[in-house]
Design an enzyme around this catalytic site. Sequence first.
Site, PDB file in Angstrom:
ATOM      1  CB  SER A 185     -36.119  18.582  12.510  1.00 59.90           C
ATOM      2  OG  SER A 185     -36.134  19.721  11.682  1.00 59.90           O
ATOM      3  CG  HIS A 223     -39.201  16.443  10.188  1.00 60.88           C
ATOM      4  ND1 HIS A 223     -40.509  16.026  10.031  1.00 60.88           N
ATOM      5  CD2 HIS A 223     -39.257  17.781  10.364  1.00 60.88           C
ATOM      6  CE1 HIS A 223     -41.314  17.059  10.117  1.00 60.88           C
ATOM      7  NE2 HIS A 223     -40.585  18.152  10.302  1.00 60.88           N
ATOM      8  CG  ASP A 280     -38.836  21.220   9.299  1.00 65.08           C
ATOM      9  OD1 ASP A 280     -40.020  20.813   9.344  1.00 65.08           O
ATOM     10  OD2 ASP A 280     -38.024  21.051  10.222  1.00 65.08           O
ATOM     11  CG  MET A 296     -39.936  26.339   6.600  1.00 63.70           C
ATOM     12  SD  MET A 296     -39.367  27.192   8.078  1.00 63.70           S
ATOM     13  CE  MET A 296     -39.255  25.821   9.238  1.00 63.70           C
ATOM     14  CG  HIS A 311     -43.399  19.782   8.273  1.00 61.31           C
ATOM     15  ND1 HIS A 311     -43.078  20.315   9.507  1.00 61.31           N
ATOM     16  CD2 HIS A 311     -44.645  20.248   7.995  1.00 61.31           C
ATOM     17  CE1 HIS A 311     -44.062  21.077   9.943  1.00 61.31           C
ATOM     18  NE2 HIS A 311     -45.029  21.071   9.037  1.00 61.31           N
ATOM     19  CG  MET A 364     -44.218  24.194   7.679  1.00 63.58           C
ATOM     20  SD  MET A 364     -42.927  24.313   8.935  1.00 63.58           S
ATOM     21  CE  MET A 364     -41.743  23.170   8.262  1.00 63.58           C
ATOM     22  CG  MET A 409     -47.463  22.019  13.269  1.00 65.44           C
ATOM     23  SD  MET A 409     -45.843  21.310  12.893  1.00 65.44           S
ATOM     24  CE  MET A 409     -44.717  22.535  13.573  1.00 65.44           C
ATOM     25  CG  ASP A 455     -42.277  19.219  13.707  1.00 67.57           C
ATOM     26  OD1 ASP A 455     -41.246  19.442  14.347  1.00 67.57           O
ATOM     27  OD2 ASP A 455     -42.428  19.529  12.510  1.00 67.57           O
TER      28      ASP A 455
HETATM   29  O1  LIG Z   1     -41.403  22.180  11.527  1.00 67.72           O
HETATM   30  C1  LIG Z   1     -40.655  22.599  12.385  1.00 67.72           C
HETATM   31  C2  LIG Z   1     -40.635  24.040  12.747  1.00 67.72           C
HETATM   32  O2  LIG Z   1     -41.565  24.701  11.980  1.00 67.72           O
HETATM   33  C3  LIG Z   1     -39.855  21.623  13.130  1.00 67.72           C
HETATM   34  O3  LIG Z   1     -39.624  20.445  12.383  1.00 67.72           O
HETATM   35  C4  LIG Z   1     -38.599  22.097  13.835  1.00 67.72           C
HETATM   36  O4  LIG Z   1     -37.473  22.005  13.019  1.00 67.72           O
HETATM   37  C5  LIG Z   1     -38.374  21.276  15.048  1.00 67.72           C
HETATM   38  O5  LIG Z   1     -37.257  21.769  15.725  1.00 67.72           O
HETATM   39  P1  LIG Z   1     -37.148  21.640  17.327  1.00 67.72           P
HETATM   40  O6  LIG Z   1     -38.318  22.374  17.897  1.00 67.72           O
HETATM   41  O7  LIG Z   1     -37.201  20.168  17.636  1.00 67.72           O
HETATM   42  O8  LIG Z   1     -35.832  22.270  17.636  1.00 67.72           O
HETATM   43 FE   LIG Z   2     -41.230  20.110  10.869  1.00 67.02          FE
END
Ligand SMILES: O=C(CO)[C@@H](O)[C@H](O)COP(=O)(O)O
Ligand SMILES: [Fe+2]
Length: 224
Positions: free
Chosen positions: A7, A30, A32, A34, A63, A65, A134, A172
Site C-alpha cells: 500500500s 495498492h 488508497d 480517500m 482502493h 474510499m 477490511m 487490507d
Molecule cells: O485502506 C487502507 C486503510 O484504510 C489500507 O490499504 C492501509 O494503507 C493499509 O496499511 P497497513 O495497515 O498495512 O499499514
Molecule cells: Fe487500502
Amino acid sequence: MAQINPSILSADFARLADEARAVEGADWLHVDVMDNHFVPNLTLGVPVVESLRKATDTPLDCHLMIEDPDRWAPQYVEAGAGSVTFHAEAAAAPVRLARQIRAQGARAAMALRPATPVEPYEDLLPELDMLLVMTVEPGFGGQAFLDVMLPKIRRTRRLIERHGLQMWLQVDGGVSAETIERCAEAGADVFVAGSAVYGADDPAAAVRSLRAQAEETASRTCAH
Ligand SMILES: O=C(CO)[C@@H](O)[C@H](O)COP(=O)(O)O
Ligand SMILES: [Fe+2]
C-alpha cells in the site's frame, strides 16, 4: 497463488515514483484513494494515479474510499488502474458499476467495512473479480489488525467456493508477518500490506517474505 499488494499509503508521498519502483516484484501496487468524506482522511486522486501508471510497470490496484464511486470509479480505470475497488457502503448501483469497470477492461472489486456483513451481497459475487474484507476501519495505515474479521473471511471463502467462483479474496489493514498466516488460513489470497512493507529496511524483500509465508500457509491448510 498468494499475491502481495504493497500500500502506497505508507510510502513517502514526496518520492512516490521511487517508492513505487522500490516494490517492483509485487503483484499489484495498492493505491488508497480517500476523499475526507467516506473516511476522515484525504490522500490522492486521478492525476496521481495517471502519474503512477507511467512511473511503474506494476499494475495498480485502486482502493476507492470515497463517496459516489458510481461517478468516479470509471475515471480511475481511464487513469490506468488495472483493478478498481469501490465500497459496498458507498455505491448506489454496485452491479451496474462493476459491469462498467469490467466493460472498460479493468478488474472490478467491492470492499466491505468491518461492520458490513458479506451475506447480503452473496448474489452480487459473480459480478466481481475480487471482494475486499477490511481488517481495520478504513482511513489510516498502521492500525492494529482486527482478529474479529477472521470469521467473515472464512464465511466469504465458503461463499466463493459454494458458487464455484474464481474471484480473489483480499484483506487490507494490519497485515504483517504476525497476522498474514491467520488471514491465509481463513482463506484470503490477496494481501495488502502498507507499514509492513514500507516500514521495512528492504521493501522488496518484505514482499517476498510475506508472499512465502502466505504460500506456505495456504499449501498446508485446506481452506481453499
Ligand atoms: O485502506 C487502507 C486503510 O484504510 C489500507 O490499504 C492501509 O494503507 C493499509 O496499511 P497497513 O495497515 O498495512 O499499514
Ligand atoms: Fe487500502
